[in-house]
Scaffold this motif. Structure first.
Motif, mmCIF file in Angstrom:
data_model
loop_
_atom_site.group_PDB
_atom_site.id
_atom_site.type_symbol
_atom_site.label_atom_id
_atom_site.label_comp_id
_atom_site.label_asym_id
_atom_site.label_seq_id
_atom_site.Cartn_x
_atom_site.Cartn_y
_atom_site.Cartn_z
ATOM 1 N N LEU A 58 0.810 -1.220 0.000
ATOM 2 C CA LEU A 58 0.000 0.000 0.000
ATOM 3 C C LEU A 58 0.844 1.272 0.000
ATOM 4 O O LEU A 58 0.569 2.214 -0.740
ATOM 5 N N TYR A 59 1.868 1.327 0.863
ATOM 6 C CA TYR A 59 2.602 2.570 1.084
ATOM 7 C C TYR A 59 4.033 2.552 0.582
ATOM 8 O O TYR A 59 4.692 3.584 0.551
ATOM 9 N N GLY A 60 4.534 1.388 0.255
ATOM 10 C CA GLY A 60 5.896 1.300 -0.253
ATOM 11 C C GLY A 60 6.885 0.765 0.757
ATOM 12 O O GLY A 60 6.663 0.780 1.957
ATOM 13 N N ASP A 61 7.969 0.273 0.235
ATOM 14 C CA ASP A 61 9.054 -0.289 1.025
ATOM 15 C C ASP A 61 9.937 0.848 1.553
ATOM 16 O O ASP A 61 10.184 1.822 0.833
ATOM 17 N N PRO A 62 10.418 0.751 2.806
ATOM 18 C CA PRO A 62 11.316 1.798 3.315
ATOM 19 C C PRO A 62 12.521 2.058 2.403
ATOM 20 O O PRO A 62 12.936 3.200 2.231
ATOM 21 N N TRP A 63 13.079 1.014 1.813
ATOM 22 C CA TRP A 63 14.206 1.205 0.900
ATOM 23 C C TRP A 63 13.794 2.088 -0.285
ATOM 24 O O TRP A 63 14.534 2.950 -0.713
ATOM 25 N N ARG A 64 12.602 1.852 -0.817
ATOM 26 C CA ARG A 64 12.121 2.657 -1.954
ATOM 27 C C ARG A 64 11.835 4.103 -1.529
ATOM 28 O O ARG A 64 12.052 5.028 -2.295
ATOM 29 N N MET A 65 11.340 4.270 -0.300
ATOM 30 C CA MET A 65 11.092 5.622 0.191
ATOM 31 C C MET A 65 12.401 6.401 0.284
ATOM 32 O O MET A 65 12.476 7.560 -0.128
ATOM 33 N N VAL A 66 13.444 5.762 0.811
ATOM 34 C CA VAL A 66 14.754 6.412 0.911
ATOM 35 C C VAL A 66 15.313 6.656 -0.492
ATOM 36 O O VAL A 66 15.887 7.717 -0.764
ATOM 37 N N GLN A 67 15.126 5.707 -1.394
ATOM 38 C CA GLN A 67 15.554 5.883 -2.789
ATOM 39 C C GLN A 67 14.920 7.135 -3.380
ATOM 40 O O GLN A 67 15.598 7.956 -4.006
ATOM 41 N N ASP A 68 13.627 7.314 -3.156
ATOM 42 C CA ASP A 68 12.933 8.501 -3.669
ATOM 43 C C ASP A 68 13.462 9.780 -3.027
ATOM 44 O O ASP A 68 13.651 10.789 -3.703
ATOM 45 N N LEU A 69 13.696 9.745 -1.713
ATOM 46 C CA LEU A 69 14.215 10.932 -1.020
ATOM 47 C C LEU A 69 15.587 11.343 -1.553
ATOM 48 O O LEU A 69 15.903 12.529 -1.646
ATOM 49 N N LEU A 70 16.412 10.351 -1.908
ATOM 50 C CA LEU A 70 17.753 10.634 -2.415
ATOM 51 C C LEU A 70 17.751 10.948 -3.904
ATOM 52 O O LEU A 70 18.736 11.456 -4.437
ATOM 53 N N GLY A 71 16.644 10.626 -4.590
ATOM 54 C CA GLY A 71 16.561 10.895 -6.020
ATOM 55 C C GLY A 71 17.314 9.900 -6.877
ATOM 56 O O GLY A 71 17.705 10.219 -7.999
ATOM 57 N N HIS A 72 17.516 8.683 -6.370
ATOM 58 C CA HIS A 72 18.202 7.656 -7.156
ATOM 59 C C HIS A 72 17.247 7.025 -8.162
ATOM 60 O O HIS A 72 16.097 6.748 -7.836
ATOM 61 N N ALA A 73 17.727 6.757 -9.364
ATOM 62 C CA ALA A 73 16.922 6.108 -10.392
ATOM 63 C C ALA A 73 16.785 4.610 -10.117
ATOM 64 O O ALA A 73 15.751 4.017 -10.388
ATOM 65 N N GLN A 74 17.822 4.011 -9.566
ATOM 66 C CA GLN A 74 17.839 2.565 -9.332
ATOM 67 C C GLN A 74 17.893 2.258 -7.843
ATOM 68 O O GLN A 74 18.695 2.847 -7.120
ATOM 69 N N LEU A 75 17.080 1.304 -7.403
ATOM 70 C CA LEU A 75 17.094 0.883 -6.005
ATOM 71 C C LEU A 75 18.445 0.278 -5.637
ATOM 72 O O LEU A 75 18.919 0.440 -4.512
#
Length: 150
Positions: free
Chosen positions: A93-110
């Motif tokens: 529903l809300y996403g994986d913590p790793w993906r949330m941090v990925q988005d915060l850092l602006g990385h294209a790849q997990l």
């Protein structure tokens, strides 16, 4: 280019960080801010400490990412008291913590976030910055002096 917008209490800056002249803070300027702070810590704390604190913008970015990962996992694991099944549903529903941090850092790849940029096991067990270790480039201080989990 307008630097201000009319707000309810008068003019408000459009930029989060403004320099002394009231202009937008350039990204490269952060290096100078950290260098000045490091020099100040060195001059004040060197007489009373073996190794005064030292930080770069990139080290602060690593620390932010690691803290966010720990907080997000803590919320999911302990605060919410989720079972493994509920945690799976929460992630869907809300996403994986790793993906949330990925988005915060602006990385294209997990994979960049997990294995290169933010490998908590490597950071904490060896005390080294994995990018410094892999590239062979070492800043002014040794990686053992880094405190990445501020």
């Amino acid at each position: 280019m307008s630097l201000f917008v009319e707000g309810p209490a008068g003019p408000e800056p459009l930029w989060l960080w403004l320099n002394e002249a009231g202009l937008p803070f350039q990204p490269a300027s952060w290096e100078g801010v950290f260098r000045t702070a490091n020099e100040r810590c060195e001059s004040v704390l060197a007489p009373v400490m073996g190794e005064p604190p030292f930080c770069t913008p990139h080290m602060a970015r690593h620390s932010f990412a690691l803290v966010m990962l720990v907080v997000l996992n803590h919320i999911m694991d302990r605060r919410m008291g989720l079972t493994p099944e509920e945690r799976r549903d929460f992630r869907l529903l809300y996403g994986d913590p790793w993906r949330m941090v990925q988005d915060l850092l602006g990385h294209a790849q997990l994979e960049t976030t997990k294995h290169i940029y933010l490998n908590p096991r490597e950071l904490h067990q060896t005390g080294e910055d994995p990018q410094v270790t892999r590239s062979g480039h070492c800043p002014a201080r040794s990686p053992s002096s880094y405190n990445l989990a501020v």
